[in-house]
Enzyme design. Structure first.
Site: not given
Ligand SMILES: [Zn+2]
Ligand SMILES: [Zn+2]
Length: 438
Positions: A112, A151, A240
């Site tokens: 991110h 992800d 995740d």
């Molecule tokens: Zn993540």
């Protein structure tokens, strides 16, 4: 004795002294159960699997990939530099042929973190994949790199770093941004004017299980990688998407992750998120390690797995098929560079960014020079609730003499004008990284 078909280097860095807070999902224990599981399974007794110590990334390594305001030291800790250094160590292992493949099991994560850094977003300060890739390009010369981000959250930082780079194919598979942080990653986000189609987003609906992920891999990801012909394939291996993850809504399994890994055949994997630290991560990571090493992973099974209970609905399957078809069409025949304006030979886009981890708001203008001879000098004017107006200028890898000269001209004019507090110049041609505070 078991022998890896693909010799594999594993870099471990659990960052014992770094956590966002003691109860935050991004904490030390995240990798400890994995470490135990790999030892229990005797992974390090397998011939061809070696454990490696991480390197320490330097400030210059960070500045090759980022503009950090006010400076690198203010937005990183030693843990961030070791995490990025762990990724570098993994990559070095592969490029120097110490092993065929490598997996950096490191934290803090990085996907991110955007080109400009004022602080932490989505638990990330610096983009560890970008620091690694730009280190590789600096050392081994220009490389075509494909990054596949698996992800559950859109890899918005990596997308931003490589938005204008036609030599980096960035593909993100993630839970649809209308239902999860950071709320971006839609099919029409295709890259800047000089790199259209080198950014690919595959938003998947909540409840997507193995079937849907593997379908998107086979129908979209693998054909695009085949077209692109990269020198290296990197997997941002977030975990995740697992059905038991506490902060997401997907239904992926350890077997599914291992199959995806086999299909992708990445040279280097770098851990990203994954917050079911006891019930999922140890098994997903074990599956990944065995799959990358070319070993049998069919016995890997997480506790509580019931294929029928997590299987995606027919509606989800139909939706994914449609989305994948549309994405392939948009990527292969992009209709235009998307949101932005052309002013005086520059393509400009404005961004308002929120750093959820550090509660910073940033206002940014990114301008890329539309050059016929190279991908063009890029300029960032940025201010945030932490920093007054700052300037970043980059002459990218392969910049033509005119763009290179233009980069220095903008940087020097910015100092004289006095309207910027912090200025940074990245010159990838001359390997020159300058900072100035006005
Ligand atoms: Zn993540
Ligand atoms: Zn140029």
């Amino acid at each position: 004795m078991l022998k890896a078909r693909h010799p594999l280097g594993i870099v471990f860095f659990p960052a014992y002294d770094w956590a966002i807070s003691p109860t935050h999902p991004e904490r030390q224990e995240r990798l400890l159960y994995t470490q135990d599981q790999l030892r229990e399974e005797g992974v390090f007794d397998i011939r061809g699997i070696t454990e490696l110590k991480p390197d320490l990334a330097t400030a210059e390594d960070v500045l090759r990939a980022h503009f950090c305001f006010p400076d690198v030291a203010s937005v990183t800790t030693t843990s961030h530099l070791i995490s990025a250094g762990g990724a570098i160590r993994a990559a070095r292992t592969v490029l120097d042929k110490e092993a065929k493949r490598a997996f950096a099991l490191v934290r803090p994560p990085g996907h991110h973190a955007m080109k400009v850094v004022h602080g932490a977003r989505g638990f990330c300060n610096i983009n560890i994949e970008a620091v690694m890739i730009e280190w590789l390009r600096d050392r081994y010369g220009p490389l075509k790199v494909a990054i596949v981000d698996t992800d559950c959250h859109h890899g918005d930082g990596t997308q931003d770093v490589y938005w204008n780079d036609p030599d980096t194919l960035f593909i993100s598979l993630h839970q649809d941004g209308r239902t999860l942080y950071p709320g971006t990653g839609f099919p029409l986000e295709l890259g800047g004017p000089k790199a259209l189609g080198a950014t690919v987003n595959i938003p998947l609906p909540p409840g997507t299980s193995d079937e849907g992920f593997l379908f998107a891999m086979r129908e979209v990801v693998m054909p695009l990688i085949e077209d692109f012909k990269p020198d290296l394939i990197i997997n941002s291996a977030g975990q995740d998407n697992h059905f038991s993850d506490p902060i997401t809504d997907m239904a992926f399994s350890a077997q599914g992750y291992a199959q995806l890994t086999e299909l992708l055949g990445a040279d280097i994997a770098v851990l990203e998120g994954g917050y079911a630290i006891q019930g999922a991560l140890p098994y997903v990571n074990l599956g990944l390690v065995l799959s990358m090493a070319g070993l049998d992973y069919s016995h890997v099974r997480e506790p509580g797995f019931d294929a029928a209970a997590v299987r995606q609905s027919g509606q989800v399957t139909g939706y994914i098929e449609e989305v994948c078809r549309d994405i392939l069409k948009e990527v292969r025949h992009p209709r235009g560079p998307g949101k932005g304006d052309v002013v005086g030979g520059w393509f400009t886009r404005r961004k308002t960014l929120y750093y959820d981890t550090d509660a910073i708001t940033e206002y940014q203008t990114e301008s890329v020079r539309l050059c016929d001879h190279c991908r063009g000098v890029v300029k960032y004017e940025t201010e945030s609730t932490r920093n007054p107006l700052c300037l970043g200028v980059e002459a990218p890898v392969g910049a033509c003499p005119t763009c290179l000269e233009e980069a220095y001209r903008i940087y020097e004019a910015g100092q004289i004008k006095g309207e910027y507090r912090h200025l940074q110049l990245i010159d990838r041609v001359g390997r020159n990284y300058l900072t100035y505070t006005g």
